[in-house]
Design a protein around this motif. Structure first.
Motif, short mmCIF file in Angstrom:
data_model
loop_
_atom_site.label_atom_id
_atom_site.label_comp_id
_atom_site.label_asym_id
_atom_site.label_seq_id
_atom_site.Cartn_x
_atom_site.Cartn_y
_atom_site.Cartn_z
N MET A 1 9.44 -6.01 -8.22
CA MET A 1 8.42 -5.30 -7.46
C MET A 1 7.06 -5.46 -8.12
SD MET A 1 10.09 -1.66 -6.29
CE MET A 1 9.97 -1.03 -7.96
N ASN A 2 6.03 -5.58 -7.28
CA ASN A 2 4.65 -5.58 -7.75
C ASN A 2 3.81 -4.94 -6.65
OD1 ASN A 2 1.85 -6.41 -8.15
ND2 ASN A 2 2.63 -7.79 -9.74
N LYS A 3 3.25 -3.78 -6.92
CA LYS A 3 2.55 -3.02 -5.89
C LYS A 3 1.15 -3.56 -5.59
CE LYS A 3 5.02 1.33 -6.60
NZ LYS A 3 4.91 2.79 -6.86
N SER A 4 0.63 -4.46 -6.40
CA SER A 4 -0.73 -4.96 -6.19
C SER A 4 -0.78 -6.31 -5.48
CB SER A 4 -1.48 -5.06 -7.53
OG SER A 4 -0.85 -6.00 -8.38
N GLY B 1 17.42 3.40 4.08
CA GLY B 1 16.52 2.29 3.84
C GLY B 1 15.35 2.76 3.00
N PRO B 2 14.69 1.86 2.26
CA PRO B 2 13.59 2.26 1.37
C PRO B 2 12.39 2.82 2.14
CG PRO B 2 14.38 0.05 0.85
CD PRO B 2 14.99 0.43 2.16
N TRP B 3 11.62 3.64 1.46
CA TRP B 3 10.38 4.17 2.02
C TRP B 3 9.36 3.05 2.12
CZ3 TRP B 3 9.21 8.69 4.25
CH2 TRP B 3 7.86 9.00 4.46
N ASN B 4 8.70 2.90 3.29
CA ASN B 4 7.77 1.78 3.50
C ASN B 4 6.31 2.22 3.63
OD1 ASN B 4 7.53 2.85 6.10
ND2 ASN B 4 8.83 1.30 7.05
N GLY B 5 6.03 3.43 3.19
CA GLY B 5 4.66 3.95 3.27
C GLY B 5 4.46 4.90 4.42
N GLU B 6 5.23 4.72 5.50
CA GLU B 6 5.16 5.61 6.66
C GLU B 6 6.45 6.38 6.87
OE1 GLU B 6 4.14 3.30 10.08
OE2 GLU B 6 2.05 3.01 9.46
N ILE C 1 3.85 -0.84 4.46
CA ILE C 1 3.46 -1.51 5.70
C ILE C 1 2.13 -1.01 6.25
CG2 ILE C 1 5.88 -1.91 6.29
CD1 ILE C 1 5.60 0.32 8.40
N ARG C 2 1.52 -0.01 5.65
CA ARG C 2 0.29 0.56 6.16
C ARG C 2 -0.89 -0.40 5.95
NH1 ARG C 2 0.32 6.13 2.93
NH2 ARG C 2 0.88 4.59 1.32
N ASN C 3 -1.87 -0.31 6.87
CA ASN C 3 -3.12 -1.06 6.75
C ASN C 3 -2.88 -2.56 6.56
OD1 ASN C 3 -4.63 1.40 6.82
ND2 ASN C 3 -4.17 1.70 4.64
N GLY C 4 -1.95 -3.09 7.33
CA GLY C 4 -1.68 -4.52 7.26
C GLY C 4 -0.68 -4.94 6.21
N GLY C 5 -0.25 -4.02 5.39
CA GLY C 5 0.78 -4.33 4.40
C GLY C 5 0.22 -4.57 3.02
N SER C 6 0.98 -4.17 2.00
CA SER C 6 0.60 -4.39 0.60
C SER C 6 1.84 -4.32 -0.27
CB SER C 6 -0.44 -3.35 0.14
OG SER C 6 0.13 -2.05 0.17
N ALA D 1 9.33 -9.04 0.98
CA ALA D 1 8.71 -8.17 1.97
C ALA D 1 7.61 -7.36 1.32
CB ALA D 1 9.74 -7.23 2.59
N ASN D 2 6.77 -6.74 2.17
CA ASN D 2 5.80 -5.76 1.67
C ASN D 2 6.52 -4.50 1.22
OD1 ASN D 2 3.27 -6.74 3.99
ND2 ASN D 2 3.07 -6.82 1.77
N ILE D 3 5.96 -3.85 0.22
CA ILE D 3 6.45 -2.53 -0.17
C ILE D 3 5.93 -1.47 0.79
CG2 ILE D 3 6.27 -0.74 -1.95
CD1 ILE D 3 6.30 -2.94 -4.05
#
Length: 399
Positions: free
Chosen positions: A359-362, A208-213, A386-391, A382-384
């Protein structure tokens, strides 16, 4: 050293130079024979020769003082030396080369020249070739050429500046034949990066893709897991996954093996029982198998049957579905109506593959949802991170 005198009273001195077993360094004036080793400074790793299931000899790195011998890197895995008379030396052009009984190269590091090249085994398990006058400038390092094992500090992934890709490949036969086997563990950087376990070209498992954590399909990748810290970097220069150890006394490794039709195994050394503990492995259950429940299917290892269809969907192949084969997945019960149909909110899911996504990271999740709802070809978002509420925003579209 041997000393001889001839009849003319000339003194002839012949030096026979071999590295001591306790040394971590091989210089240009030394050779390493099949019965000799290099030992890292803190006696963590050993470089030496080991014998395969036949008369073939291989140059490898293994843990010191761990029994049974646990090999973490092999130089000449596909080019063995056929008997015990092979040896390792630093060549004239500054690389290091493994020679067979005939004195012909069986394997080489193929590097550029150095003024005073030395080969050193570090306590990380990294074998480095460097100029003795520039101790921190590595001309070559084994960490750039992993075999079946990822050690702390090693990187798995792609260097876009050099075009070099690093991945793991299993042994042909565990404990017997270290030549390149059928199973690989490779990072795919298209879309949101993730790692795939394959048998030849067939996908067996995906993280599965990396989700920040963590990778979204590996829920037990926690930052405080037994002092193991997982790292992921993704920028213009490359995409890499690695891990590090907070506790220096902890030994941990990630290995791709030919066990059970191909497995990833994270193992940690338990000194009290002198065993490798299988801390984590994959595929761990039936839901880890690639596309177990197919498109629009949900796999729950605690349910019976494992596969269910999302709300509004039914099995594409009811007969196979009833026989517990969900690989064909699910289809809509009614046609899509973009004006009235709504999205389902799903949590704790492994994200779908992302090799061809928007994809758009902002963007925020609300912005992502608004954009998706205006496009009838958008099937999920979905969010790219998931940290700090998602972005960030990732959107899947039907082809």
């Amino acid at each position: 050293m041997r000393i001889f005198f001839n009849n003319l009273n000339y003194l002839i001195i012949i030096l026979i130079i071999t590295p001591p077993a306790s040394s971590d360094t091989l210089t240009g004036k030394q050779i390493l024979k099949t019965n000799q080793t290099l030992l890292s400074q803190n006696q963590t790793f050993v470089l030496g020769f080991f014998r395969g299931s036949n008369t073939n000899y291989y140059l490898g790195i293994w843990y010191n003082n761990i029994n049974p011998q646990t090999i973490v890197w092999v130089a000449n895995r596909d080019n063995p030396v056929d008997n015990s008379t092979g040896y390792l030396k630093i060549g004239e052009n500054g690389n290091f080369v493994l020679l067979n009984s005939s004195g012909n190269p069986a394997w080489s590091s193929n590097q550029t020249s150095a003024k005073n090249p030395v080969l050193q085994l570090l306590d990380t398990g990294n074998l480095v070739l460097k100029d003795s006058e520039q101790s921190n400038n590595y001309l070559w390092q084994s960490f750039d050429y992993p075999t079946d094992t990822l050690l702390p500090g090693m990187k798995l992934g792609w260097n876009f500046d050099t075009g070099v890709e690093k991945h793991l490949t299993s042994w042909k036969v565990k404990g017997e034949d270290p030549s390149s086997g059928d199973y690989t563990y490779k990072l795919d950087y298209r879309g949101l990066p993730e790692i795939f376990l394959r048998r030849n070209q067939t996908i067996i498992y995906r993280t599965g893709p990396w989700n920040g954590e963590r990778f979204s399909g590996v829920p037990n990748m926690n930052a405080d897991t037994h002092s193991i810290v997982f790292s992921f970097s993704d920028d213009a220069h490359g995409v890499f996954y690695s891990f590090s150890i907070w506790n220096a006394s902890l030994l941990s490794r990630l290995t791709v093996t030919s066990d059970s039709d191909g497995e990833l195994q994270r193992r940690t050394w338990i000194a009290s029982s002198e065993t490798w503990n299988n801390f984590w492995y994959a595929p761990a259950d039936q839901c880890d198998h690639y596309r177990e429940c197919g498109p629009y299917g949900v796999c729950d290892n605690n349910a019976s049957p494992l596969c269910t269809c999302m709300k509004g969907f039914s099995p594409k192949n009811p007969q196979a579905w009833n026989l517990r084969d969900g690989s064909d997945g699910c289809v809509r019960k009614t046609g899509l109506n973009c004006s009235t149909d709504k999205f389902l909110h799903l949590e704790h899911m492994k994200l779908p593959e992302t090799s061809s996504v928007f994809m758009n990271k902002s963007m925020t999740l609300d912005e992502c949802g608004s954009l998706c709802k205006r496009n009838c070809s958008c099937t999920a978002y979905a969010n790219i991170d998931i940290r700090n509420g998602g972005s960030g925003c990732v959107m899947w579209k039907k082809c």
